[in-house]
Design a protein around this motif. Sequence first.
Motif, PDB file in Angstrom:
ATOM      1  N   PRO A 453       0.805  -1.234   0.000  1.00 55.28           N
ATOM      2  CA  PRO A 453       0.000   0.000   0.000  1.00 55.28           C
ATOM      3  C   PRO A 453       0.835   1.280   0.000  1.00 55.28           C
ATOM      4  O   PRO A 453       0.503   2.230  -0.714  1.00 55.28           O
ATOM      5  CB  PRO A 453      -0.822  -0.132   1.289  1.00 55.28           C
ATOM      6  N   GLU A 454       1.925   1.316   0.778  1.00 55.44           N
ATOM      7  CA  GLU A 454       2.733   2.531   0.821  1.00 55.44           C
ATOM      8  C   GLU A 454       3.371   2.811  -0.538  1.00 55.44           C
ATOM      9  O   GLU A 454       3.426   3.958  -0.987  1.00 55.44           O
ATOM     10  CB  GLU A 454       3.822   2.396   1.899  1.00 55.44           C
ATOM     11  N   LYS A 457       0.750   4.209  -2.885  1.00 54.81           N
ATOM     12  CA  LYS A 457       0.464   5.611  -2.568  1.00 54.81           C
ATOM     13  C   LYS A 457       1.530   6.524  -3.166  1.00 54.81           C
ATOM     14  O   LYS A 457       1.213   7.590  -3.714  1.00 54.81           O
ATOM     15  CB  LYS A 457       0.387   5.798  -1.051  1.00 54.81           C
ATOM     16  N   LEU A 458       2.784   6.119  -3.073  1.00 54.04           N
ATOM     17  CA  LEU A 458       3.865   6.938  -3.627  1.00 54.04           C
ATOM     18  C   LEU A 458       3.768   7.008  -5.153  1.00 54.04           C
ATOM     19  O   LEU A 458       4.035   8.051  -5.753  1.00 54.04           O
ATOM     20  CB  LEU A 458       5.218   6.369  -3.200  1.00 54.04           C
TER      21      LEU A 458
END
Length: 518
Positions: A453-454, A457-458
Amino acid sequence: MARDTQAALVALNRFGFGARGGASGDLINASSDPRGFVKAELARPNGVLLEAPGLQSTPQLGQAVFAYQDQVKQAREAAKAAAPAETPPAAPTERNAGLRRNPSLNAAATEIAGQMADAKPVDNAAKSDAMQPNAAAPPAAKPAPQPLNVIQKTFRAEALARLQRATLAECGFTERLVAFWSNHFCISASKGELTRIWAGAFEREAIRPHVLGRFADMLRAVEQHPAMLFFLDNQQSLGPDSRAGQNRKRGLNENLAREIMELHTLGVGGGYTQGDVTSLARIITGWTFAGRQGQLGSPGSFVFNVNAHQPGPQVLLGRSYEATGLAQGEAVLADLARHPSTANFIATKFVRHFVADDPPPALVARLRDVFVKSDGDLKALAMALVDSDEAWKAPLTKMRAPYDFLVASGRLLAQVPEDPSRYLNGLNLLGQPLWSPPGPNGFPDTNAAWAAPEGIKLRLDIAAQIGARLGNNIDPLDLLEFAAADAASTETRRSIERAESRQQALALLLMSPEMQRR
């Protein structure tokens, strides 16, 4: 001939870097003969080589970095000699009594700037504001950016040449092969100044010439390249019974030997023991590069230092290798390249990269047989992959690595980079800094690594930035036609059509499965 847009999407995304925008017509060209479109690049072996004005050889770059390091050392010594050591520090006054005894350079510069400002006349309003007890101090001027040194300039030039080639390639299959083998035989630019200045040259000299050649030739070129020798510390490895080993009371460094067997050839569980690792470490003692003094050869070039080499025959994987100096190690590499475990390890990793995280066993077996029967012919291996039905029928579920995503975006937007900064910064942000993997096993090649997920997002942040910068002048629906045409999903097309702005629509396109999956 009927056109197959879905197969064209597989050709461009699975094997290449995606379709180019503008007037390239990549999707249309690929749709008439998808397999032939991919294979066409394999028929141009010289197209893999990368030559650009200003790119230098490893020895030239070695001499440049040695000269730079000498200049830095001389400048430090000159600055130290010029320091006014005889002047005692002034006693603290009320003005500076609260300052630290050893202020940083930035703090000292700020203090000097403040003293200079005090010496200049100011108007009454400014004087009145300055006397207020809670008045904020004027912001300190930002220091002027330092000019790039030869290491930074070289790294950026090498990165730009690689990015431009990937952006301009028709399909990008051979560039994907370069990236695959460069990650398989990885070094890290973060190891030190030598690996940073040599990272691009290592790829140009040890990887590219052999991408469509023989695995054994690539293996030897890689293990004898100064960048690999420095990265895995083989220049520090001395045969315990060698002249240098006895004089310096220093012995083996097994880093390179271990990674040759575990990561470059046989793989974990490939049938070797710790004793084999130690034997190989003895065999490749003396494999080093000439230093700044050039006593063994041209600075920065590969040399065999007989004085550091462990004398005598050695036994590896049950076979004895006679004491033939440099040829002893080269014979071992040739045998490792032909070992059945190497064939299985390479075939599995190859299929995992291009087809699926869980490689289809039948396809792995077929590529393993091609590798063995062709004596490690990497062009034959690539052709067998393209000819396989599994590579075309498997769904496009693999997540593009950050490098693939950024290059694919630039291609679709027809943006040929003239400066590598945005790409390099984006790769750093997304966790795949160019030529700088976290370990000798390279960057991971599975969805679990890049679909967190991170990380998503980036990617969305970067897609939004691209949309804000370029969205006004681009119709995202036109780009979707270049990228996928009628192979695009209904969901992707609807989300772009319903976007609140062109900027948002472009960001959604860049984050769509058609751009994120391969």
